[in-house]
Scaffold this motif. Structure first.
Motif, PDB file in Angstrom:
ATOM      1  N   PHE A  79      16.456  -9.524  -7.183  1.00 39.23           N
ATOM      2  CA  PHE A  79      15.607  -9.276  -6.016  1.00 39.23           C
ATOM      3  C   PHE A  79      14.160  -9.589  -6.376  1.00 39.23           C
ATOM      4  O   PHE A  79      13.803  -9.720  -7.548  1.00 39.23           O
ATOM      5  CB  PHE A  79      15.733  -7.826  -5.527  1.00 39.23           C
ATOM      6  N   TYR A  80      13.331  -9.731  -5.335  1.00 38.16           N
ATOM      7  CA  TYR A  80      11.891  -9.849  -5.511  1.00 38.16           C
ATOM      8  C   TYR A  80      11.267  -8.471  -5.330  1.00 38.16           C
ATOM      9  O   TYR A  80      11.657  -7.702  -4.443  1.00 38.16           O
ATOM     10  CB  TYR A  80      11.285 -10.817  -4.493  1.00 38.16           C
ATOM     11  N   GLN A  81      10.309  -8.165  -6.172  1.00 41.08           N
ATOM     12  CA  GLN A  81       9.681  -6.849  -6.122  1.00 41.08           C
ATOM     13  C   GLN A  81       8.206  -6.949  -5.779  1.00 41.08           C
ATOM     14  O   GLN A  81       7.452  -7.687  -6.406  1.00 41.08           O
ATOM     15  CB  GLN A  81       9.847  -6.135  -7.463  1.00 41.08           C
ATOM     16  N   GLY A  82       7.803  -6.183  -4.767  1.00 41.06           N
ATOM     17  CA  GLY A  82       6.397  -6.083  -4.401  1.00 41.06           C
ATOM     18  C   GLY A  82       5.752  -4.859  -5.025  1.00 41.06           C
ATOM     19  O   GLY A  82       6.320  -4.236  -5.933  1.00 41.06           O
ATOM     20  N   TRP A  83       4.569  -4.491  -4.474  1.00 47.33           N
ATOM     21  CA  TRP A  83       3.768  -3.439  -5.109  1.00 47.33           C
ATOM     22  C   TRP A  83       3.345  -2.390  -4.082  1.00 47.33           C
ATOM     23  O   TRP A  83       3.129  -2.689  -2.915  1.00 47.33           O
ATOM     24  CB  TRP A  83       2.557  -4.061  -5.796  1.00 47.33           C
ATOM     25  N   SER A  84       3.233  -1.155  -4.552  1.00 51.47           N
ATOM     26  CA  SER A  84       2.903  -0.036  -3.668  1.00 51.47           C
ATOM     27  C   SER A  84       1.818   0.830  -4.293  1.00 51.47           C
ATOM     28  O   SER A  84       1.592   0.794  -5.509  1.00 51.47           O
ATOM     29  CB  SER A  84       4.142   0.837  -3.407  1.00 51.47           C
ATOM     30  N   ILE A  85       1.174   1.601  -3.417  1.00 55.53           N
ATOM     31  CA  ILE A  85       0.269   2.652  -3.872  1.00 55.53           C
ATOM     32  C   ILE A  85       1.037   3.964  -3.823  1.00 55.53           C
ATOM     33  O   ILE A  85       1.704   4.273  -2.832  1.00 55.53           O
ATOM     34  CB  ILE A  85      -0.986   2.745  -2.985  1.00 55.53           C
ATOM     35  N   LEU A  86       0.941   4.731  -4.894  1.00 55.19           N
ATOM     36  CA  LEU A  86       1.614   6.023  -4.967  1.00 55.19           C
ATOM     37  C   LEU A  86       0.588   7.105  -5.268  1.00 55.19           C
ATOM     38  O   LEU A  86      -0.249   6.958  -6.168  1.00 55.19           O
ATOM     39  CB  LEU A  86       2.679   5.994  -6.073  1.00 55.19           C
ATOM     40  N   ALA A  87       0.627   8.180  -4.480  1.00 55.41           N
ATOM     41  CA  ALA A  87      -0.313   9.287  -4.660  1.00 55.41           C
ATOM     42  C   ALA A  87       0.244  10.536  -3.988  1.00 55.41           C
ATOM     43  O   ALA A  87       1.328  10.502  -3.379  1.00 55.41           O
ATOM     44  CB  ALA A  87      -1.678   8.925  -4.077  1.00 55.41           C
ATOM     45  N   ARG A  88      -0.496  11.649  -4.071  1.00 59.87           N
ATOM     46  CA  ARG A  88      -0.078  12.846  -3.362  1.00 59.87           C
ATOM     47  C   ARG A  88      -0.071  12.600  -1.862  1.00 59.87           C
ATOM     48  O   ARG A  88      -0.818  11.773  -1.346  1.00 59.87           O
ATOM     49  CB  ARG A  88      -1.044  14.008  -3.653  1.00 59.87           C
ATOM     50  N   LYS A  89       0.778  13.342  -1.156  1.00 61.10           N
ATOM     51  CA  LYS A  89       0.917  13.127   0.286  1.00 61.10           C
ATOM     52  C   LYS A  89      -0.396  13.298   1.027  1.00 61.10           C
ATOM     53  O   LYS A  89      -0.636  12.633   2.049  1.00 61.10           O
ATOM     54  CB  LYS A  89       1.968  14.078   0.857  1.00 61.10           C
ATOM     55  N   ASP A  90      -1.261  14.178   0.545  1.00 63.68           N
ATOM     56  CA  ASP A  90      -2.521  14.448   1.235  1.00 63.68           C
ATOM     57  C   ASP A  90      -3.689  13.625   0.707  1.00 63.68           C
ATOM     58  O   ASP A  90      -4.854  13.926   0.968  1.00 63.68           O
ATOM     59  CB  ASP A  90      -2.861  15.939   1.146  1.00 63.68           C
ATOM     60  N   HIS A  91      -3.382  12.561  -0.033  1.00 58.66           N
ATOM     61  CA  HIS A  91      -4.452  11.727  -0.591  1.00 58.66           C
ATOM     62  C   HIS A  91      -5.164  10.990   0.544  1.00 58.66           C
ATOM     63  O   HIS A  91      -4.520  10.476   1.469  1.00 58.66           O
ATOM     64  CB  HIS A  91      -3.890  10.725  -1.593  1.00 58.66           C
ATOM     65  N   PRO A  92      -6.514  10.909   0.490  1.00 57.09           N
ATOM     66  CA  PRO A  92      -7.290  10.258   1.556  1.00 57.09           C
ATOM     67  C   PRO A  92      -6.928   8.800   1.799  1.00 57.09           C
ATOM     68  O   PRO A  92      -7.121   8.288   2.902  1.00 57.09           O
ATOM     69  CB  PRO A  92      -8.738  10.387   1.064  1.00 57.09           C
ATOM     70  N   ILE A  93      -6.378   8.124   0.810  1.00 56.38           N
ATOM     71  CA  ILE A  93      -6.089   6.699   0.968  1.00 56.38           C
ATOM     72  C   ILE A  93      -5.084   6.454   2.089  1.00 56.38           C
ATOM     73  O   ILE A  93      -5.105   5.409   2.748  1.00 56.38           O
ATOM     74  CB  ILE A  93      -5.571   6.091  -0.357  1.00 56.38           C
ATOM     75  N   PHE A  94      -4.225   7.440   2.377  1.00 55.24           N
ATOM     76  CA  PHE A  94      -3.195   7.253   3.397  1.00 55.24           C
ATOM     77  C   PHE A  94      -3.750   7.377   4.824  1.00 55.24           C
ATOM     78  O   PHE A  94      -3.115   6.917   5.768  1.00 55.24           O
ATOM     79  CB  PHE A  94      -2.056   8.261   3.197  1.00 55.24           C
ATOM     80  N   SER A  95      -4.932   7.966   4.959  1.00 50.02           N
ATOM     81  CA  SER A  95      -5.551   8.082   6.284  1.00 50.02           C
ATOM     82  C   SER A  95      -6.754   7.174   6.426  1.00 50.02           C
ATOM     83  O   SER A  95      -7.459   7.210   7.443  1.00 50.02           O
ATOM     84  CB  SER A  95      -5.979   9.543   6.531  1.00 50.02           C
ATOM     85  N   SER A  96      -6.983   6.344   5.439  1.00 55.21           N
ATOM     86  CA  SER A  96      -8.154   5.471   5.458  1.00 55.21           C
ATOM     87  C   SER A  96      -8.010   4.376   6.512  1.00 55.21           C
ATOM     88  O   SER A  96      -6.938   3.801   6.694  1.00 55.21           O
ATOM     89  CB  SER A  96      -8.354   4.836   4.084  1.00 55.21           C
ATOM     90  N   LYS A  97      -9.091   4.084   7.208  1.00 57.05           N
ATOM     91  CA  LYS A  97      -9.111   3.001   8.185  1.00 57.05           C
ATOM     92  C   LYS A  97      -9.516   1.678   7.541  1.00 57.05           C
ATOM     93  O   LYS A  97      -9.418   0.626   8.170  1.00 57.05           O
ATOM     94  CB  LYS A  97     -10.064   3.353   9.320  1.00 57.05           C
ATOM     95  N   ALA A  98      -9.999   1.772   6.333  1.00 54.22           N
ATOM     96  CA  ALA A  98     -10.369   0.570   5.582  1.00 54.22           C
ATOM     97  C   ALA A  98      -9.825   0.705   4.165  1.00 54.22           C
ATOM     98  O   ALA A  98     -10.580   0.874   3.206  1.00 54.22           O
ATOM     99  CB  ALA A  98     -11.885   0.389   5.574  1.00 54.22           C
ATOM    100  N   PRO A  99      -8.514   0.693   4.029  1.00 59.06           N
ATOM    101  CA  PRO A  99      -7.909   0.970   2.727  1.00 59.06           C
ATOM    102  C   PRO A  99      -8.330   0.005   1.633  1.00 59.06           C
ATOM    103  O   PRO A  99      -8.479   0.414   0.488  1.00 59.06           O
ATOM    104  CB  PRO A  99      -6.408   0.857   3.016  1.00 59.06           C
ATOM    105  N   ARG A 100      -8.558  -1.266   1.980  1.00 62.18           N
ATOM    106  CA  ARG A 100      -8.953  -2.222   0.939  1.00 62.18           C
ATOM    107  C   ARG A 100     -10.271  -1.815   0.310  1.00 62.18           C
ATOM    108  O   ARG A 100     -10.423  -1.838  -0.906  1.00 62.18           O
ATOM    109  CB  ARG A 100      -9.045  -3.616   1.550  1.00 62.18           C
ATOM    110  N   GLU A 101     -11.252  -1.422   1.170  1.00 59.35           N
ATOM    111  CA  GLU A 101     -12.550  -1.017   0.649  1.00 59.35           C
ATOM    112  C   GLU A 101     -12.453   0.304  -0.096  1.00 59.35           C
ATOM    113  O   GLU A 101     -13.129   0.517  -1.109  1.00 59.35           O
ATOM    114  CB  GLU A 101     -13.558  -0.890   1.798  1.00 59.35           C
ATOM    115  N   ASP A 102     -11.612   1.190   0.406  1.00 62.21           N
ATOM    116  CA  ASP A 102     -11.500   2.507  -0.227  1.00 62.21           C
ATOM    117  C   ASP A 102     -10.763   2.468  -1.561  1.00 62.21           C
ATOM    118  O   ASP A 102     -10.818   3.428  -2.332  1.00 62.21           O
ATOM    119  CB  ASP A 102     -10.780   3.479   0.710  1.00 62.21           C
ATOM    120  N   LEU A 103     -10.077   1.362  -1.828  1.00 66.33           N
ATOM    121  CA  LEU A 103      -9.399   1.250  -3.108  1.00 66.33           C
ATOM    122  C   LEU A 103     -10.373   1.342  -4.276  1.00 66.33           C
ATOM    123  O   LEU A 103     -10.071   1.933  -5.315  1.00 66.33           O
ATOM    124  CB  LEU A 103      -8.624  -0.077  -3.190  1.00 66.33           C
TER     125      LEU A 103
END
Length: 386
Positions: free
Chosen positions: A252-276
């Motif tokens: 299979f081909y494998q991509g990439w993910s962000i993993l963090a706590r459920k309440d991490h701000p990155i999951f509610s970010s409107k500009a996730p690329r910048e917030d990285l």
């Protein structure tokens, strides 16, 4: 996709025994396919010498008995004659088959029918055998082809050797997981242990209790030597550098993910690329997982992440993420094996990163091994994606 190999496989169709000398050393040679050992000792030191009329290398006056001895343990015969030593390289396996068949039937015509060859071919084979062993071997009488005393001595060892070889060849042509025992060594990363291990072990346990599995690191030193020496059966993962004499079958081909706590701000970010860039990251130095190349790709696009914690394996990653505001870039398959008890969440990495081909890799020396083929088939059944 069919497995491919970058170098043409060389198939061994026959085994040539090395020359066995007649000096006082013990000379041994093993056939690569069946493990049969050929052994020849000095006649004066042979443990069977007294039993067959040989003493200190000289023939004893014991009737017309011609000296010989056979090692039944390894199933390969060595013959000592007054005129010298019959060398293994001079013995044609087909001649031995003719000898055995004539000995059993006592008839040239019947032996030819069983062997599927002509009567003159059997007669010619007998002529070669007589020259080889310096003995008549079979004498034509009213009752058929009567074996000489020397042929009587040769019959059992020859039959044993042929049967041993037949069993070895047949065993190498099949593998029955419900009957055969086998220890498989699989090279993979620690992430591979977590992703492939549970499902593969459960699947194999449902088939057999006699098959054992060992996982080793796919970045171990001299991994190519481990393949060539038979210390590793297959590799599962990402190792594009393994090329020569290797077969590769993409799972299979494998991509990439962000993993963090459920309440991490990155999951509610409107500009996730910048917030990285504002995130605090955990970095994983797991050779063989492909993360090193991903880190390099991120730097190419100007994403120099703020990595404040480093770990050497994926086993400790989840607990570390669960206790802080850290995030991690992980292979997407890792997110499928994380226990919900850690309270973690994942999402696709918002930067376009190259996917990695996760493959089953094996050496050409094991390509036709039935057991290895069976293992590769099970891996394909369990993990191959369209």
């Amino acid at each position: 996709m069919e497995p491919h190999c970058v170098k043409q496989q060389v198939q061994i169709d026959s085994i040539t025994d090395s020359d066995i000398s007649s000096n006082t050393r013990v000379s041994r040679t093993r056939g690569a396919a069946c493990g049969i050992e050929a052994r020849l000792q000095n006649p004066g030191t042979s443990p069977l010498a007294g039993a067959v009329g040989v003493e200190n290398g000289q023939r004893r006056s014991q009737g017309d008995c011609a000296p010989c001895w056979a090692c039944l343990r390894c199933g390969t015969i060595s013959w000592l004659r007054e005129v010298g030593v019959v060398k293994i390289r001079d013995v044609d396996l087909n001649l031995l088959r003719v000898f055995e068949c004539v000995f059993q039937t006592r008839k040239v015509v019947e032996a030819a029918e069983i062997l599927g060859i002509s009567q003159p071919a059997v007669s010619n084979a007998l002529k070669k055998l007589r020259e080889l062993f310096n003995d008549e071997l079979f004498v034509r009488t009213k009752s058929g082809m009567t074996p000489t005393q020397y042929a009587m001595q040769l019959a059992e060892p020859i039959s044993y050797a042929l049967k041993t070889l037949e069993i070895a060849i047949e065993a190498s042509e099949s593998f029955d997981p419900r009957r055969d025992k086998r220890h498989f060594v699989i090279a993979t990363s620690d992430l591979g242990d977590m992703y492939f291990g549970p499902k593969l072990i459960s699947h194999i346990r449902d088939i057999s209790q006699d098959i054992t599995i060992e996982f080793v690191r796919n970045n171990r030193p001299h991994i190519v030597d481990s393949f060539e020496n038979g210390e590793v059966d297959i590799l599962l993962g990402f190792r594009p550098d393994l090329i020569t004499n290797m077969f590769v079958f993409r799972l299979f081909y494998q991509g990439w993910s962000i993993l963090a706590r459920k309440d991490h701000p990155i999951f509610s970010s409107k500009a996730p690329r910048e917030d990285l860039l504002a995130c605090r990251w955990i970095g994983v130095r797991s050779e063989g997982s492909g993360l090193a190349s991903v880190n390099a790709e991120l730097l190419k696009v100007g994403m120099d992440r703020n990595i404040v914690v480093w770990t050497s394996n994926f086993g400790t990653l989840a607990p570390l993420l669960a206790v802080g505001d850290l995030a991690a870039c992980v292979p997407e398959k890792y997110t499928t094996v994380i226990d919900e008890a850690f309270g973690l969440k994942s999402m696709p990495f918002p930067v376009d990163l190259p996917k990695h081909s996760i493959s089953s890799v094996w050496h050409s020396r094991a390509h036709n091994d039935p057991a290895n083929q069976w293992l590769r088939q099970q891996v394909s059944i369990l993990f191959k994606e369209a």
